[in-house]
Design a protein around this motif. Structure first.
Motif, PDB file in Angstrom:
ATOM      1  N   LEU A 108      45.508  47.025  38.615  1.00  0.00           N
ATOM      2  CA  LEU A 108      45.709  47.573  39.958  1.00  0.00           C
ATOM      3  C   LEU A 108      46.024  46.473  40.968  1.00  0.00           C
ATOM      4  O   LEU A 108      46.827  46.679  41.883  1.00  0.00           O
ATOM      5  CB  LEU A 108      44.483  48.368  40.401  1.00  0.00           C
ATOM      6  CG  LEU A 108      44.306  49.714  39.699  1.00  0.00           C
ATOM      7  CD1 LEU A 108      42.918  50.277  39.964  1.00  0.00           C
ATOM      8  CD2 LEU A 108      45.391  50.693  40.131  1.00  0.00           C
ATOM      9  N   ALA A 109      45.427  45.306  40.789  1.00  0.00           N
ATOM     10  CA  ALA A 109      45.635  44.199  41.727  1.00  0.00           C
ATOM     11  C   ALA A 109      46.943  43.463  41.483  1.00  0.00           C
ATOM     12  O   ALA A 109      47.596  43.015  42.424  1.00  0.00           O
ATOM     13  CB  ALA A 109      44.475  43.210  41.644  1.00  0.00           C
ATOM     14  N   LYS A 110      47.354  43.355  40.210  1.00  0.00           N
ATOM     15  CA  LYS A 110      48.487  42.489  39.881  1.00  0.00           C
ATOM     16  C   LYS A 110      49.646  43.195  39.188  1.00  0.00           C
ATOM     17  O   LYS A 110      50.709  42.602  39.020  1.00  0.00           O
ATOM     18  CB  LYS A 110      48.008  41.352  38.970  1.00  0.00           C
ATOM     19  CG  LYS A 110      46.933  40.492  39.580  1.00  0.00           C
ATOM     20  CD  LYS A 110      46.419  39.481  38.565  1.00  0.00           C
ATOM     21  CE  LYS A 110      45.217  38.730  39.091  1.00  0.00           C
ATOM     22  NZ  LYS A 110      44.609  37.909  38.048  1.00  0.00           N
ATOM     23  N   GLY A 111      49.437  44.428  38.766  1.00  0.00           N
ATOM     24  CA  GLY A 111      50.453  45.109  37.974  1.00  0.00           C
ATOM     25  C   GLY A 111      51.678  45.492  38.783  1.00  0.00           C
ATOM     26  O   GLY A 111      51.585  45.793  39.972  1.00  0.00           O
ATOM     27  N   ALA A 112      52.824  45.505  38.090  1.00  0.00           N
ATOM     28  CA  ALA A 112      54.081  45.836  38.748  1.00  0.00           C
ATOM     29  C   ALA A 112      54.677  47.154  38.235  1.00  0.00           C
ATOM     30  O   ALA A 112      55.551  47.723  38.882  1.00  0.00           O
ATOM     31  CB  ALA A 112      55.091  44.708  38.527  1.00  0.00           C
ATOM     32  N   PRO A 114      54.598  50.899  37.838  1.00  0.00           N
ATOM     33  CA  PRO A 114      53.863  52.012  38.456  1.00  0.00           C
ATOM     34  C   PRO A 114      53.101  52.916  37.479  1.00  0.00           C
ATOM     35  O   PRO A 114      51.949  53.260  37.755  1.00  0.00           O
ATOM     36  CB  PRO A 114      54.940  52.768  39.238  1.00  0.00           C
ATOM     37  CG  PRO A 114      55.944  51.703  39.577  1.00  0.00           C
ATOM     38  CD  PRO A 114      55.973  50.803  38.357  1.00  0.00           C
ATOM     39  N   PRO A 115      53.681  53.310  36.329  1.00  0.00           N
ATOM     40  CA  PRO A 115      52.898  54.157  35.420  1.00  0.00           C
ATOM     41  C   PRO A 115      51.634  53.459  34.892  1.00  0.00           C
ATOM     42  O   PRO A 115      50.608  54.107  34.700  1.00  0.00           O
ATOM     43  CB  PRO A 115      53.879  54.471  34.280  1.00  0.00           C
ATOM     44  CG  PRO A 115      55.225  54.353  34.906  1.00  0.00           C
ATOM     45  CD  PRO A 115      55.092  53.219  35.884  1.00  0.00           C
ATOM     46  N   LEU A 119      47.816  54.754  35.398  1.00  0.00           N
ATOM     47  CA  LEU A 119      46.882  54.874  34.282  1.00  0.00           C
ATOM     48  C   LEU A 119      45.633  54.041  34.545  1.00  0.00           C
ATOM     49  O   LEU A 119      44.514  54.492  34.285  1.00  0.00           O
ATOM     50  CB  LEU A 119      47.545  54.445  32.967  1.00  0.00           C
ATOM     51  CG  LEU A 119      46.652  54.509  31.725  1.00  0.00           C
ATOM     52  CD1 LEU A 119      46.158  55.933  31.474  1.00  0.00           C
ATOM     53  CD2 LEU A 119      47.408  53.981  30.510  1.00  0.00           C
ATOM     54  N   ALA A 120      45.794  52.844  35.079  1.00  0.00           N
ATOM     55  CA  ALA A 120      44.645  51.982  35.374  1.00  0.00           C
ATOM     56  C   ALA A 120      43.700  52.660  36.364  1.00  0.00           C
ATOM     57  O   ALA A 120      42.473  52.593  36.202  1.00  0.00           O
ATOM     58  CB  ALA A 120      45.122  50.639  35.924  1.00  0.00           C
ATOM     59  N   GLY A 121      44.245  53.307  37.363  1.00  0.00           N
ATOM     60  CA  GLY A 121      43.400  54.022  38.316  1.00  0.00           C
ATOM     61  C   GLY A 121      42.620  55.149  37.664  1.00  0.00           C
ATOM     62  O   GLY A 121      41.421  55.323  37.919  1.00  0.00           O
TER      63      GLY A 121
END
Length: 141
Positions: A108-112, A114-115, A119-121
């Protein structure tokens, strides 16, 4: 870990929770494996640790995946049954989920992608709730 509960757990609550966890994680694993395949990356073998001693994915072995169990921990879980299994399973699954929540927060902090962030959320929310449920079961037992 969740697959072991059907045969080894004594608590119906632990069996139900394990089935719920497996039901949630199987599609997540399939989705992430599909992303890796689509990007031309290898998909890690989930059974490597069990099939090849010394190839565990625990953070303690230097592997960057927090919450993964070491070979000796999995061997202990596989040999346990009844109330001993329930306690070991819940304790290990809390650690496993905490690792997943940590990785989800990192995404959530570093991912680029969107899917993956979505999923992380979802993982963070669901597994945080399951951690609370497991801690409640541990304190009751």
């Amino acid at each position: 870990m969740a697959e072991l509960a059907a045969e080894r757990a004594s608590s119906a609550q632990v069996k139900e929770l394990a089935a719920k966890i497996k039901g949630a994680q199987d599609p997540e694993i399939t989705m992430m494996s599909g992303w890796l395949t689509g990007w031309g990356n290898p998909v890690p073998d989930a059974g490597v640790s069990a099939a090849m001693p010394g190839m565990d994915h625990s953070a303690g072995s230097g592997h960057p995946m927090p919450g993964m169990m070491a070979d000796d921990e999995m061997a202990k879980l596989r040999s346990a049954s009844g109330a001993d299994f329930d306690k070991a399973f819940l304790t290990m699954m809390v650690t496993h989920h905490q690792g997943a929540v940590t990785m989800a927060a990192d995404e959530l902090a570093k991912g680029a992608y969107p899917p993956a962030r979505t999923l992380a959320g979802s993982i963070s929310t669901a597994q945080t709730a399951e951690i609370a449920e497991m801690e409640k079961l541990l304190s009751a037992g």
